[in-house]
Design a protein around this motif. Structure first.
Motif, PDB file in Angstrom:
ATOM      1  N   ASP A 163      20.886  -3.738 -29.105  1.00 27.98           N
ATOM      2  CA  ASP A 163      20.072  -4.933 -29.318  1.00 27.98           C
ATOM      3  C   ASP A 163      19.073  -5.066 -28.186  1.00 27.98           C
ATOM      4  OD1 ASP A 163      21.415  -5.465 -31.600  1.00 27.98           O
ATOM      5  OD2 ASP A 163      22.707  -7.027 -30.764  1.00 27.98           O
ATOM      6  N   MET A 164      17.864  -5.443 -28.562  1.00 33.01           N
ATOM      7  CA  MET A 164      16.819  -5.636 -27.556  1.00 33.01           C
ATOM      8  C   MET A 164      16.206  -7.008 -27.734  1.00 33.01           C
ATOM      9  SD  MET A 164      14.945  -1.945 -27.737  1.00 33.01           S
ATOM     10  CE  MET A 164      13.608  -2.583 -26.818  1.00 33.01           C
ATOM     11  N   PRO A 165      15.678  -7.600 -26.660  1.00 31.83           N
ATOM     12  CA  PRO A 165      15.037  -8.907 -26.822  1.00 31.83           C
ATOM     13  C   PRO A 165      13.788  -8.789 -27.694  1.00 31.83           C
ATOM     14  CG  PRO A 165      14.772  -8.082 -24.564  1.00 31.83           C
ATOM     15  CD  PRO A 165      15.672  -7.123 -25.268  1.00 31.83           C
ATOM     16  N   GLY A 166      13.566  -9.779 -28.528  1.00 29.34           N
ATOM     17  CA  GLY A 166      12.356  -9.787 -29.353  1.00 29.34           C
ATOM     18  C   GLY A 166      11.179 -10.331 -28.567  1.00 29.34           C
ATOM     19  N   TRP A 167      10.106 -10.693 -29.261  1.00 28.45           N
ATOM     20  CA  TRP A 167       8.920 -11.250 -28.619  1.00 28.45           C
ATOM     21  C   TRP A 167       8.393 -12.398 -29.484  1.00 28.45           C
ATOM     22  CZ3 TRP A 167       9.711  -6.387 -30.486  1.00 28.45           C
ATOM     23  CH2 TRP A 167       9.067  -6.052 -31.670  1.00 28.45           C
ATOM     24  N   PRO A 168       8.051 -13.526 -28.862  1.00 26.08           N
ATOM     25  CA  PRO A 168       7.586 -14.672 -29.642  1.00 26.08           C
ATOM     26  C   PRO A 168       6.112 -14.527 -30.058  1.00 26.08           C
ATOM     27  CG  PRO A 168       7.692 -15.239 -27.312  1.00 26.08           C
ATOM     28  CD  PRO A 168       8.192 -13.837 -27.430  1.00 26.08           C
ATOM     29  N   ASP A 169       5.397 -13.617 -29.373  1.00 30.53           N
ATOM     30  CA  ASP A 169       3.931 -13.547 -29.534  1.00 30.53           C
ATOM     31  C   ASP A 169       3.493 -13.078 -30.922  1.00 30.53           C
ATOM     32  OD1 ASP A 169       3.293 -12.853 -26.200  1.00 30.53           O
ATOM     33  OD2 ASP A 169       5.263 -12.494 -27.105  1.00 30.53           O
ATOM     34  N   ASP A 170       2.385 -13.647 -31.383  1.00 34.42           N
ATOM     35  CA  ASP A 170       1.706 -13.162 -32.584  1.00 34.42           C
ATOM     36  C   ASP A 170       0.950 -11.887 -32.188  1.00 34.42           C
ATOM     37  OD1 ASP A 170       0.071 -12.707 -34.732  1.00 34.42           O
ATOM     38  OD2 ASP A 170      -0.561 -14.797 -34.973  1.00 34.42           O
ATOM     39  N   ALA A 224      -3.694  -7.525 -32.047  1.00 42.15           N
ATOM     40  CA  ALA A 224      -3.607  -6.407 -31.093  1.00 42.15           C
ATOM     41  C   ALA A 224      -4.283  -5.162 -31.670  1.00 42.15           C
ATOM     42  CB  ALA A 224      -2.145  -6.111 -30.771  1.00 42.15           C
ATOM     43  N   ARG A 225      -5.047  -4.462 -30.838  1.00 46.43           N
ATOM     44  CA  ARG A 225      -5.690  -3.219 -31.263  1.00 46.43           C
ATOM     45  C   ARG A 225      -5.395  -2.080 -30.291  1.00 46.43           C
ATOM     46  NH1 ARG A 225      -5.521  -5.952 -34.844  1.00 46.43           N
ATOM     47  NH2 ARG A 225      -7.167  -6.832 -36.146  1.00 46.43           N
ATOM     48  N   ARG A 226      -4.946  -2.471 -29.102  1.00 50.76           N
ATOM     49  CA  ARG A 226      -4.622  -1.454 -28.095  1.00 50.76           C
ATOM     50  C   ARG A 226      -3.218  -1.743 -27.559  1.00 50.76           C
ATOM     51  NH1 ARG A 226      -9.999  -2.033 -25.952  1.00 50.76           N
ATOM     52  NH2 ARG A 226      -9.195  -3.110 -24.124  1.00 50.76           N
ATOM     53  N   PRO A 227      -2.515  -0.707 -27.070  1.00 52.44           N
ATOM     54  CA  PRO A 227      -1.155  -0.935 -26.559  1.00 52.44           C
ATOM     55  C   PRO A 227      -1.090  -2.091 -25.561  1.00 52.44           C
ATOM     56  CG  PRO A 227      -1.653   1.411 -26.612  1.00 52.44           C
ATOM     57  CD  PRO A 227      -2.910   0.713 -27.036  1.00 52.44           C
ATOM     58  N   ALA A 228      -2.126  -2.216 -24.718  1.00 52.60           N
ATOM     59  CA  ALA A 228      -2.098  -3.262 -23.687  1.00 52.60           C
ATOM     60  C   ALA A 228      -2.110  -4.660 -24.307  1.00 52.60           C
ATOM     61  CB  ALA A 228      -3.286  -3.091 -22.748  1.00 52.60           C
ATOM     62  N   HIS A 229      -2.549  -4.767 -25.561  1.00 50.43           N
ATOM     63  CA  HIS A 229      -2.566  -6.077 -26.229  1.00 50.43           C
ATOM     64  C   HIS A 229      -1.168  -6.505 -26.697  1.00 50.43           C
ATOM     65  CE1 HIS A 229      -7.001  -5.153 -27.521  1.00 50.43           C
ATOM     66  NE2 HIS A 229      -6.897  -5.473 -26.252  1.00 50.43           N
ATOM     67  N   LEU A 230      -0.230  -5.582 -26.707  1.00 50.39           N
ATOM     68  CA  LEU A 230       1.109  -5.917 -27.221  1.00 50.39           C
ATOM     69  C   LEU A 230       1.975  -6.490 -26.104  1.00 50.39           C
ATOM     70  CD1 LEU A 230       1.898  -2.682 -29.322  1.00 50.39           C
ATOM     71  CD2 LEU A 230       1.393  -4.972 -30.238  1.00 50.39           C
ATOM     72  N   PRO A 231       2.871  -7.441 -26.441  1.00 52.30           N
ATOM     73  CA  PRO A 231       3.790  -7.938 -25.416  1.00 52.30           C
ATOM     74  C   PRO A 231       4.702  -6.808 -24.915  1.00 52.30           C
ATOM     75  CG  PRO A 231       4.318  -8.845 -27.587  1.00 52.30           C
ATOM     76  CD  PRO A 231       3.045  -8.086 -27.733  1.00 52.30           C
ATOM     77  N   GLU A 232       5.138  -6.939 -23.674  1.00 46.55           N
ATOM     78  CA  GLU A 232       5.956  -5.885 -23.055  1.00 46.55           C
ATOM     79  C   GLU A 232       7.195  -5.567 -23.906  1.00 46.55           C
ATOM     80  OE1 GLU A 232       5.613  -3.584 -20.986  1.00 46.55           O
ATOM     81  OE2 GLU A 232       7.720  -2.997 -20.864  1.00 46.55           O
ATOM     82  N   ALA A 233       7.812  -6.602 -24.485  1.00 46.63           N
ATOM     83  CA  ALA A 233       9.044  -6.359 -25.263  1.00 46.63           C
ATOM     84  C   ALA A 233       8.742  -5.484 -26.484  1.00 46.63           C
ATOM     85  CB  ALA A 233       9.658  -7.687 -25.701  1.00 46.63           C
ATOM     86  N   ALA A 234       7.589  -5.673 -27.105  1.00 54.05           N
ATOM     87  CA  ALA A 234       7.219  -4.855 -28.274  1.00 54.05           C
ATOM     88  C   ALA A 234       6.929  -3.423 -27.844  1.00 54.05           C
ATOM     89  CB  ALA A 234       6.001  -5.456 -28.973  1.00 54.05           C
ATOM     90  N   ARG A 235       6.245  -3.291 -26.710  1.00 51.04           N
ATOM     91  CA  ARG A 235       5.955  -1.934 -26.199  1.00 51.04           C
ATOM     92  C   ARG A 235       7.256  -1.218 -25.856  1.00 51.04           C
ATOM     93  NH1 ARG A 235       1.354  -3.851 -22.873  1.00 51.04           N
ATOM     94  NH2 ARG A 235       2.840  -3.804 -21.167  1.00 51.04           N
ATOM     95  N   HIS A 236       8.174  -1.961 -25.283  1.00 50.76           N
ATOM     96  CA  HIS A 236       9.457  -1.396 -24.898  1.00 50.76           C
ATOM     97  C   HIS A 236      10.219  -0.925 -26.153  1.00 50.76           C
ATOM     98  CE1 HIS A 236      12.969  -0.600 -22.601  1.00 50.76           C
ATOM     99  NE2 HIS A 236      13.668  -1.630 -23.044  1.00 50.76           N
ATOM    100  N   TYR A 237      10.158  -1.749 -27.191  1.00 46.70           N
ATOM    101  CA  TYR A 237      10.808  -1.403 -28.473  1.00 46.70           C
ATOM    102  C   TYR A 237      10.242  -0.074 -29.012  1.00 46.70           C
ATOM    103  CZ  TYR A 237      12.304  -2.054 -33.352  1.00 46.70           C
ATOM    104  OH  TYR A 237      12.859  -1.904 -34.595  1.00 46.70           O
ATOM    105  N   LEU A 238       8.921   0.054 -28.984  1.00 48.55           N
ATOM    106  CA  LEU A 238       8.283   1.273 -29.491  1.00 48.55           C
ATOM    107  C   LEU A 238       8.639   2.482 -28.611  1.00 48.55           C
ATOM    108  CD1 LEU A 238       4.741  -0.101 -30.499  1.00 48.55           C
ATOM    109  CD2 LEU A 238       6.715   0.324 -31.976  1.00 48.55           C
ATOM    110  N   ARG A 239       8.653   2.257 -27.294  1.00 53.87           N
ATOM    111  CA  ARG A 239       9.000   3.369 -26.384  1.00 53.87           C
ATOM    112  C   ARG A 239      10.430   3.843 -26.626  1.00 53.87           C
ATOM    113  NH1 ARG A 239       6.106   0.571 -22.199  1.00 53.87           N
ATOM    114  NH2 ARG A 239       8.077  -0.292 -21.473  1.00 53.87           N
ATOM    115  N   ARG A 240      11.303   2.904 -26.952  1.00 54.47           N
ATOM    116  CA  ARG A 240      12.695   3.246 -27.229  1.00 54.47           C
ATOM    117  C   ARG A 240      12.779   4.122 -28.489  1.00 54.47           C
ATOM    118  NH1 ARG A 240      16.503   4.502 -24.849  1.00 54.47           N
ATOM    119  NH2 ARG A 240      18.568   3.747 -25.365  1.00 54.47           N
TER     120      ARG A 240
END
Ligand code: GDP
Ligand code: IMO
Ligand code: MG
Length: 429
Positions: free
Chosen positions: A378-385, A389-405
């Motif tokens: 289980d990983m923490p989610g992200w509240p952000d809309d 987002a069009r670039r990785p930097a636009h995504l919240p850290e938790a979403a980027r972490h999910y994708l990296r996993r």
């Protein structure tokens, strides 16, 4: 070079249509290699929603030729309806822009009747097919008594072939299922009519695609269904009757593997399935309803073809690794990341447990999933809309972490992640 192959990495509806549409920009042709109108692919451009069942999704990009390959089973009536609908929206579906393999097989009304009769006979053991006649059409193909698209080059030939086919199929309907016969003459007349319209589309698509590839043009092979619905590699018998995996692209188009460039595995950020069969990461109750949506949004999880509510659950990395292996995926395209926004936790299935043992690979493939229990991280989610987002930097850290996993656990790069159904709602890596 090159042939880019777009593969559904799960049980279908991963968003292959929108990924094909994106990659089709600048391509010479987009070709469907398997399945029929059991597929429902969605492309959204400027708020306009295109639903494709038989025609390749690449057709929405101007300048791309759409090919219906020999591996397909085509219901000519449904094809004409789809062509008319797209033409009304301004899409060019004239001969030359759309090409049909002479060796593709045709679906007849008896195939549909047999599909439905067979499901009714199976009762609670049914497959949960789309009722489009897919299984019976492929059965006739492998039994070497099918109707091939080449009969549509001449109305009299089409009518005669249809008549003989219906006589034989009516016998099966009556003897095996106790069903009434279908009207052979009416169906034969229908086929003569289809021939009048479709004859100019029938051609040697394998040669056409080969020449494009030899000339260095880009061709897309658009998968239909998903790898876990593959007749050989899926959750048999809860599968479709064709080969949606990479190998199916070569036999289903008649092109050679050495042209292959990218093999893009399309997968949702979660997982869904329609119809019966095992689904170890299936969620139930409020959790499933949250992933499915109410049906208020066009992207909520209700079948594009049948309108059935899709079963929803968490991304399954055991199955995704399996898909990567059997397809030779070079990358992943993740879709519907936006749907996970607002969840407190997101889950990834890392392994299975059965009889006190942990499995990271399936001992006997997905046909024997029964009794395996998902082991989650289980990983923490992200509240952000994330929809803008069009670039990785636009995504919240938790979403980027999910994708990296997901990347780490599949040992595959994620080349894109979509954050909404619109063509432009894509984060590129
Ligand atoms: P296919 O059969 O693999 O082409 O997928 P379907 O078209 O059957 O189902 C995918 C659904 O999700 C369609 O309604 C798409 O418009 C929608 N969709 C695709 N990508 C995204 C995304 O990133 N976000 C959202 N919200 N919807 C998406
Ligand atoms: P796309 O291309 C999801 C499923 C049916 C059923 C099984 C067999 O949109 O991803 P069939 O009618 O093929 O004999 O049904 O396969 N199925 C799909 N599920 N997306 C699809 O297509 C599907 N095509 C078939 O629900 O479980
Ligand atoms: Mg679909």
């Amino acid at each position: 070079m090159p042939l880019h192959i777009i593969i559904g990495a799960q049980w279908g509806d991963e968003g292959k249509g929108r990924i094909t549409d994106l990659l089709a920009e600048g391509a010479a042709a987009a070709a469907r290699y398997s399945g029929g109108d059991n597929a429902g692919h969605t492309v959204t451009v400027g708020g306009e929603i295109f639903k494709l069942h038989l025609l390749p999704s690449g057709l929405i990009q101007p300048g791309v030729v759409g090919v219906l390959g020999n591996g397909m089973v085509i219901n000519p009536q449904r094809l004409l309806e789809e062509m008319d609908k797209l033409a009304a929206k301004g899409v060019d579906v004239s001969p030359g822009r759309v090409k049909i393999s002479y060796a593709a097989h045709l679906i007849s009304p008896t195939h549909i009747a047999l599909d439905k009769a067979n499901e009714a006979r199976l009762g609670t053991g049914k497959i949960g097919t789309t009722g489009r006649g897919i299984g019976p059409a492929y059965t006739d193909k492998t039994a070497r008594r099918g109707l091939r698209a080449e009969i549509l080059r001449d109305p009299a030939t089409a009518a005669e072939a249809a008549r003989a086919h219906i006589a034989q199929a009516n016998a099966t309907l009556a003897q095996v299922y106790g069903e009434p016969p279908l009207d052979a003459e009416a169906i034969a007349a229908g086929y003569a009519g289809y021939a009048k319209r479709l004859a100019p589309y029938i051609t040697d698509t394998a040669l056409y695609l080969h020449l494009l590839l030899k000339a260095g043009k880009t061709v897309l092979a658009e998968g239909a269904q998903g790898s876990l619905l593959d007749i050989d590699h899926g959750t048999y018998p809860y599968v479709t009757s064709s080969s949606p995996t990479t190998g199916g692209a070569f036999t289903g188009l008649g092109v050679a593997p050495q042209f292959t460039g990218r093999v893009v595995g399309v997968t949702k950020a979660f997982q869904t399935r329609v119809g019966e069969g095992p689904f170890p990461t299936e969620a139930f109750g409020a959790e499933a309803e949250r992933l499915r949506g109410t049906g208020a949004n066009p992207w909520d999880e209700f079948g594009t073809t049948t309108g059935r509510p899709r079963r929803c659950g968490w991304i399954d990395l055991v199955l995704l690794r399996y898909s990567a292996r059997i397809n030779g995926l070079t990358e992943l395209a993740i879709t519907k990341l936006d749907v996970l926004s607002g969840l407190e936790r997101v889950r990834l299935c890392m392994a299975y447990r059965k009889g006190g043992q942990t499995f990271e690979e399936l001992p006997l493939g997905p046909a024997h999933l029964e009794g395996f229990e998902a082991v989650y991280e289980d990983m923490p989610g992200w509240p952000d809309d994330v929809r803008a987002a069009r670039r990785p930097a636009h995504l919240p850290e938790a979403a980027r972490h999910y994708l990296r996993r997901i990347e780490a656990l599949t040992v595959l790069p994620i080349s894109m992640a979509s954050v909404g159904p619109e063509r432009g709602q894509m984060v590129r890596f």
